[in-house]
Each structure stands twice: as C-alpha cells, then as structure tokens.
Design a protein around this motif. Structure first.
Motif: not given
Length: 450
Positions: A73-76, A90, A81, A92, A71
């Motif tokens: 960053e911010y598109a995990e 998030s 999680w 990196r 993934q």
C-alpha cells in the motif's frame, strides 16, 4: 518554403496517411458532460478487463511464461494503476498479481492476492510448482518507469519468500511487458477519449476569448487559474497545471517545469496554452495559440507572418505523424522527421510522447526538448500501435511584421486507426488562431477564425 507550399505539402501528407487535418475545425467544440461516478466506474472496469485479457498474448509475444507484479500500500508498481479496479485508490496490504502465458490443466491465466500474511507466498509457490514456468518476469528495469516499478524492498521480500534458486534462478527482465500493457488502448476507450479531447478544445476556445480575456486587465496566470476552475466545475481534473505564455514577450522554450511567467495580456499579443484534462483513467494533452485583436481589427487583419508560422508548425506536425511507422524506434522517427523538416527549411524541435493512461505514458518518445539527436532508453523502444500519442513540437518562424523570430508550439493527440493503418487526430488539428475580440468587434467572424 512559402505559405502556399506549406499548405500543399500538408495536404499531400494528409492524403498519404488517409487523414483529414481539420475534421472538426468547421464546428465549434462543445463540453462533454461526464456520466455519474457509478457509471464511470463500470466503464473503466470494463476497459480494464479488456486489457487484462490481452496480457497472456503479450507474454507469448515476448516469449515469457509468467509475470509477477507485487506491491505494498502506497508503494505501488507503476503497472498497478493500469490493472486496478475503478474503486481502488491504492494497493491494499500486499497486492500481488501473477499472469501466465500457457496455463495448463484448466488453470486460469491470472491470479490476484490482497493479503498481509505469508499465505500469498504459499499459494504463489503452489501455483508455480504446478505450472512450472521456465521464465518468471519481474518489473525491475533500472531506467524505464513502466518496467521498473518493483520497489527494492518488495523485490527482497519476493526473493526471500520464494527461497530456493529453483524460482529465483528463473527471474528475467522483459521491459516490453509493462510498456505494452500500459500503452495498449482497447478500442472501446476511443469514444470517450474523443469526447475528452473535444472538451479540452472547448475549454481552450473559451479561455482564449473576450469572455475571459480583457486586454490591459487580464494576466496570463488569471487565464491559467480560470482554466483550473473550469475543469473543477465540470468534475474533470487534470494532470498538470495549465500554462499560458505570451509568445511575443516571453518567447517560448518548452521546459521540464512549463510554468509560464505571469504577465499582463495586451492588444496584439500572441498567446499559447498547454492544457490537458483527466477523467475515466485517461489524460489529454493539447497546445494551441491565440491572438489578441486590437480595436478595429478583425481576423482578416492578422499579420501574414503569424499565419505562415502556424502553417509551418502544422507542416512539422504532419511530417512527424507521417514518419511514425509501427516498429520504428522513437530515435529513428525523430531523425527521419528532422531530416525531412530541415530539407523543407523548417527549424524547430520535436518531443512527442505516448499519452492516455498517463499524461506521459508508456511507449517510445520521439525526441525531448534537450535531446534532439536521440533519447537514451526511451527513444530506443519500438513504436507500438493501438495507443495514443501527443504530436508535441514547435517550429521557428521569422515574423517580418514584428521583426521577431517566434517559436510556434502545437500539440494534438492522435490514435492508431486499425482500418486505415495510420495515425488519426483524436479530435482535430488547430489550423487557425483563436481570436480574442475587442468589445467593438465582438462577434465579428472572419475567414481566419475557428
């Protein structure tokens, strides 16, 4: 079925599954203080390492040699999680994981890269060349969120980077990898989950009391926002806005957006809340009911029809819990539970879900409010053990004292108990109403109260 029959049936189910339905009802729940943030991080990271250690076994269970999760960053990916460190907020750059079921030549079973150059693909390819997995799973399911978290752009990047059909031809989809990884709650989590559930009960008990509610002055939204403020003051957070329904006025129909209409709370009102807290990477989910006593009224004066309604929904909870057999699909559990409930004259709806890592977490669902004959995809999954579930549902009951059919909602979380091989309440089951006293009878206790 009469009230006594419900109690006898509920007791029989409790004995069958080896559970006490009100293990904590005799004592008042207390707020459990969270440890300092640094200590919380240590606790959560230890749980994460326990979970990661289980992944090779999960791969072997489903006959998969390797699992690739990647993934930006911010598109995990959803599974990220459940794998991240406590201090990661998030992904990196590009964050990539590789898990192996059968590592050879002393190689580790897991790898992680945080990289923004082609180095990650070079090293990944080198490992694959050495390990030669026959199958390489990606999370690209079209319908299941916990197995479909691979973003389209990242999928294109993987195909481009690995190039030849030698590797892309080995890509497979096994939805249970992501689902079981997220669903599995390691045993060391349970102590804190119980504390969080007790905290939820304590906040609800205070919210549904004369300390917060003054009939004729307080509104449903006043109570909702008090609950939010209470959570914040305790350094907990939540995964959804608390809702407070006035059942005898609003009715109750569980919705995808459960925001209740605002309204003035008055004497004789039947209250319902949907509430959860979040901490330590865990989420709770609870629904309770309360009753606003009129001046001069005590808990002993509550209409018998209301007591029967709560007994009925308790029975529906026990029926559902008793039918939750490991390996059955959610749809099979739903049918068995509704068939048994209807056979006992209980009408209502069942919509149970996994909880824990997420509020609505990975695992099969047992019905949805608008899908009482089966749930596509999610309801077709098998029930897994070693996880947490919310027994969420409502039962309909005609209350003669009100000349009204009222929907009585309830929700309590359960965990899989390996020793008893059954689903136990995480904290307890609400079998008695919360009472909001008037100033005249404040402090009066009766047999019908928590």
């Amino acid at each position: 079925m009469r009230a006594l029959d419900y109690l006898l049936a509920a007791a029989a189910v409790a004995l069958t599954v080896g559970i006490s339905t009100s293990a904590h009802a005799a004592k008042s729940p207390r707020i459990q203080t969270l440890p300092p943030l640094r200590e919380q991080a240590k606790i959560v990271d230890a749980w994460t390492e326990e979970r990661k250690a289980l992944i090779p076994g999960i791969l072997r269970k489903y006959g998969i040699d390797a699992w690739l999760i990647s993934q930006r960053e911010y598109a995990e990916d959803t599974v990220f999680w459940a794998l991240k460190e406590a201090t990661q907020f998030s992904a990196r750059r590009r964050t990539t994981y590789l898990f192996l079921a059968h590592p050879t030549n002393g190689a580790p079973s897991s790898y992680q890269w945080i990289e923004n150059t082609p180095l990650v693909w070079d090293e990944l390819t080198s490992i694959l060349e050495t390990q030669q997995p026959a199958t390489l799973a990606l999370n690209d399911h079209a319908e299941l969120a916990f197995s479909g978290g691979l973003h389209a752009g990242e999928r294109d990047a993987i195909f481009s980077a690995l190039g030849s059909s030698k590797w892309t031809g080995k890509f497979v989809l096994e939805p249970m990898l992501g689902i079981e990884t997220v669903a599995t709650m390691v045993p060391s989590r349970l102590e804190w989950y119980k504390k969080m559930m007790e905290t939820s009960w304590a906040i609800i008990e205070e919210a549904f009391s004369e300390r917060i509610i003054k009939p004729g002055e307080t509104t449903a939204w006043d109570v909702e926002w008090w609950m939010r403020e209470k959570i914040q003051a305790l350094n907990y957070t939540t995964w959804f806005q608390p809702s407070v329904f006035i059942l005898n006025k609003d009715g109750f129909e569980a919705m995808d957006d459960p925001r209740a209409p605002d309204g003035l709370i008055e004497y004789g009102d039947i209250l319902h809340c949907d509430f959860g807290v979040t901490a330590l990477g865990l989420n709770t989910d609870t629904q309770h009911v309360g009753y606003v006593l009129s001046p001069g009224e005590t808990g002993a004066d509550i209409p018998n029809g209301l007591l029967e309604g709560l007994e009925k929904v308790n029975r529906l909870q026990d029926i559902t819990r008793g039918n939750m057999k490991i390996g059955m699909t959610g749809d099979e559990i739903l049918k068995a539970s509704l068939d048994q409930a209807h056979g006992e004259g209980i009408q209502g709806k069942i919509y149970c879900h996994a909880t824990g890592e997420f509020g609505h977490s990975a695992g099969t669902v047992v019905g949805m409010t608008n899908l009482q004959e089966g749930v596509p995809f999610l309801g077709e999954l098998p029930l897994l053990k070693n996880t947490y579930y919310s027994i969420e549902l409502y039962a309909e009951h005609f209350v003669p004292e009100r000349n009204q059919t009222i929907k009585f909602p309830q929700e309590e979380d359960v965990f899989w108990n390996e020793e008893t091989e059954s689903w136990d309440w995480v904290y307890g089951q609400q079998t008695k109403f919360h009472f909001i006293h008037t100033q005249a009878d404040k402090g009066v206790q009766s047999q019908g109260e928590l």
